[in-house]
Structure formats: structure tokens, C-alpha cells
Scaffold this active site. Structure first.
Site, PDB file in Angstrom:
ATOM      1  N   HIS A   1       0.827  -1.201   0.000  1.00  0.00           N
ATOM      2  CA  HIS A   1       0.000   0.000   0.000  1.00  0.00           C
ATOM      3  C   HIS A   1       0.868   1.260   0.000  1.00  0.00           C
ATOM      4  O   HIS A   1       0.566   2.236  -0.686  1.00  0.00           O
ATOM      5  CB  HIS A   1      -0.943   0.003   1.201  1.00  0.00           C
ATOM      6  CG  HIS A   1      -1.771   1.231   1.289  1.00  0.00           C
ATOM      7  ND1 HIS A   1      -1.659   2.105   2.330  1.00  0.00           N
ATOM      8  CD2 HIS A   1      -2.698   1.761   0.446  1.00  0.00           C
ATOM      9  CE1 HIS A   1      -2.486   3.121   2.132  1.00  0.00           C
ATOM     10  NE2 HIS A   1      -3.122   2.931   0.996  1.00  0.00           N
TER      11      HIS A   1
ATOM     12  N   GLU B   1       1.900   1.992  -3.402  1.00  0.00           N
ATOM     13  CA  GLU B   1       0.842   2.629  -4.191  1.00  0.00           C
ATOM     14  C   GLU B   1       1.045   4.144  -4.182  1.00  0.00           C
ATOM     15  O   GLU B   1       0.870   4.811  -5.200  1.00  0.00           O
ATOM     16  CB  GLU B   1      -0.521   2.262  -3.611  1.00  0.00           C
ATOM     17  CG  GLU B   1      -1.673   2.990  -4.232  1.00  0.00           C
ATOM     18  CD  GLU B   1      -2.936   2.857  -3.405  1.00  0.00           C
ATOM     19  OE1 GLU B   1      -3.681   3.859  -3.337  1.00  0.00           O
ATOM     20  OE2 GLU B   1      -3.181   1.783  -2.817  1.00  0.00           O
ATOM     21  N   HIS B   2       1.445   4.685  -3.051  1.00  0.00           N
ATOM     22  CA  HIS B   2       1.690   6.123  -2.917  1.00  0.00           C
ATOM     23  C   HIS B   2       3.053   6.523  -3.477  1.00  0.00           C
ATOM     24  O   HIS B   2       3.170   7.530  -4.182  1.00  0.00           O
ATOM     25  CB  HIS B   2       1.584   6.532  -1.447  1.00  0.00           C
ATOM     26  CG  HIS B   2       0.209   6.409  -0.912  1.00  0.00           C
ATOM     27  ND1 HIS B   2      -0.674   7.466  -0.883  1.00  0.00           N
ATOM     28  CD2 HIS B   2      -0.460   5.343  -0.405  1.00  0.00           C
ATOM     29  CE1 HIS B   2      -1.819   7.060  -0.366  1.00  0.00           C
ATOM     30  NE2 HIS B   2      -1.716   5.778  -0.064  1.00  0.00           N
TER      31      HIS B   2
ATOM     32  N   GLU C   1      -4.351   8.219   6.301  1.00  0.00           N
ATOM     33  CA  GLU C   1      -5.422   7.362   5.767  1.00  0.00           C
ATOM     34  C   GLU C   1      -5.869   6.349   6.811  1.00  0.00           C
ATOM     35  O   GLU C   1      -7.062   6.093   6.956  1.00  0.00           O
ATOM     36  CB  GLU C   1      -4.945   6.609   4.518  1.00  0.00           C
ATOM     37  CG  GLU C   1      -4.907   7.410   3.270  1.00  0.00           C
ATOM     38  CD  GLU C   1      -4.550   6.546   2.059  1.00  0.00           C
ATOM     39  OE1 GLU C   1      -4.185   5.353   2.221  1.00  0.00           O
ATOM     40  OE2 GLU C   1      -4.647   7.070   0.946  1.00  0.00           O
TER      41      GLU C   1
END
Length: 189
Positions: free
Chosen positions: A52, A55-56, A134
Site C-alpha cells: 500500500h 501505491e503512494h 489514511e
């Protein structure tokens, strides 16, 4: 209702990349959907959240598209993009005018092969903070902690769905650029 028939062609390149092409000339747009077969289910407990985080990081800069150039270049041609991660995949999706196909393919190949030139400790810290935000936002929503607790209860340690996609903040806090480059070479090369 009749099933929708979608025709496509596919070819596996020498490097293992599977290219699937579906042509539909009803709109002057190109959609590029890059799916990497890596998600939270591929992580060890000491890597919880790295897919994840990537992803950034993949939007943060590479050797030839540094410091936010990926988004700026796509926006400059009227394009848009997004990404998501689950337990099995990390997906990057762009929609651009058909004239910008070469640009989006260049940008995808650049972050696939030359991310190392753009990954710095500062970018790691920045994106780690974004992911922490997040996680906090998700936990603050009604039921936001339920799916993480449910997966941890339903799936034993070591099962691909045991670890949360968002990751473990303490694990992410200890990551170095070298740790991330090792992960990138393993899954994105």
C-alpha cells in the site's frame, strides 16, 4: 440479459509482462490499467503495509519524472489517474487522450524500472505520513476498525488475508529506502 462480449488480444513479453489490448473507438481516450500481482497478502509481518505504501510512492517521482511530474504530465494532457491496493494486487489506472498513449506508457515504464532514482528518505517520510493519515481516517469512521479486526480474527497469522492492507504503522515507521528498493526489485521489476 445477454452477456457482454469484450474482444481483446494479449501477448506475454520476454520480461513476463502480460499486455492485454481491447480496442473501442467510440471515444478518443486510452485507459491504461497496470496491475501488479502484489498486495498485503504477499507481505511478511515485517513488511505489513509496504504494498500500500508503494501505491503512494509510485506517484512520488522516478529518475525521469521526479517530484510529482507523473501527475503534472498527465494533467497537462487532460488525463487523470488513480491507484488502489488490496490483498492480491496493486493497481494503477490512467485515462488519457489517445494522443498521450506514448506519454502514459513512458511514465509507467519509468516508475517500473527507474523508481530508484526518485526514492528519497524525505519522500518515504512524506508518503508514510499520508498512509498514517489514511489509517487514522479509516479508523475514525463508524465500523472503520471492524474489517481489520475481522480479518485478524478469521484468518490465522501467516494467512494472506491476516494482515491489513493499510499496514502496521510501527512496521512502516522502521522502513528504510533500502528496504523499499528491495521490495520494488522483488515485485515491480
Amino acid at each position: 440479459m445477454a452477456p457482454v462480449a469484450i474482444s481483446s488480444t494479449s501477448e506475454r513479453l520476454d520480461n513476463g509482462l502480460l499486455v492485454v489490448v481491447h480496442e473501442d473507438h467510440s471515444a478518443p481516450l486510452i485507459a491504461v490499467h497496470m496491475r501488479y500481482d502484489v498486495g498485503a497478502g504477499d507481505e511478511s509481518p515485517r513488511e505489513s503495509g509496504v504494498a500500500h505504501l508503494f501505491e503512494h510512492l509510485m506517484f512520488g517521482g522516478s529518475a525521469n519524472a521526479p517530484d510529482g511530474a507523473y501527475d503534472a504530465l498527465l494533467a497537462g494532457v487532460g488525463g487523470e489517474n488513480n491507484a488502489w491496493t488490496d490483498h492480491e494486487n496493486t493497481v494503477y489506472h490512467s485515462i488519457v487522450p489517445r494522443e498521450a498513449l506514448d506519454l502514459v506508457l513512458f511514465l509507467e515504464s519509468d516508475r517500473m524500472g527507474w523508481l530508484e532514482g526518485g526514492l528519497t528518505p524525505e519522500k518515504l517520510k512524506n508518503q508514510r505520513d499520508v498512509v498514517a493519515g489514511e489509517a487514522a481516517d479509516g479508523a475514525a469512521r463508524p465500523g472503520g476498525r471492524d474489517i481489520v479486526a475481522l480479518n485478524a480474527a478469521l484468518y490465522p497469522a501467516g494467512h494472506p488475508r491476516h494482515l491489513p492492507v493499510i499496514g502496521d504503522a510501527s512496521v512502516l515507521a522502521d522502513l528504510t529506502v533500502d528496504d523499499l528498493l528491495d521490495f520494488h526489485r522483488r515485485w515491480y521489476g
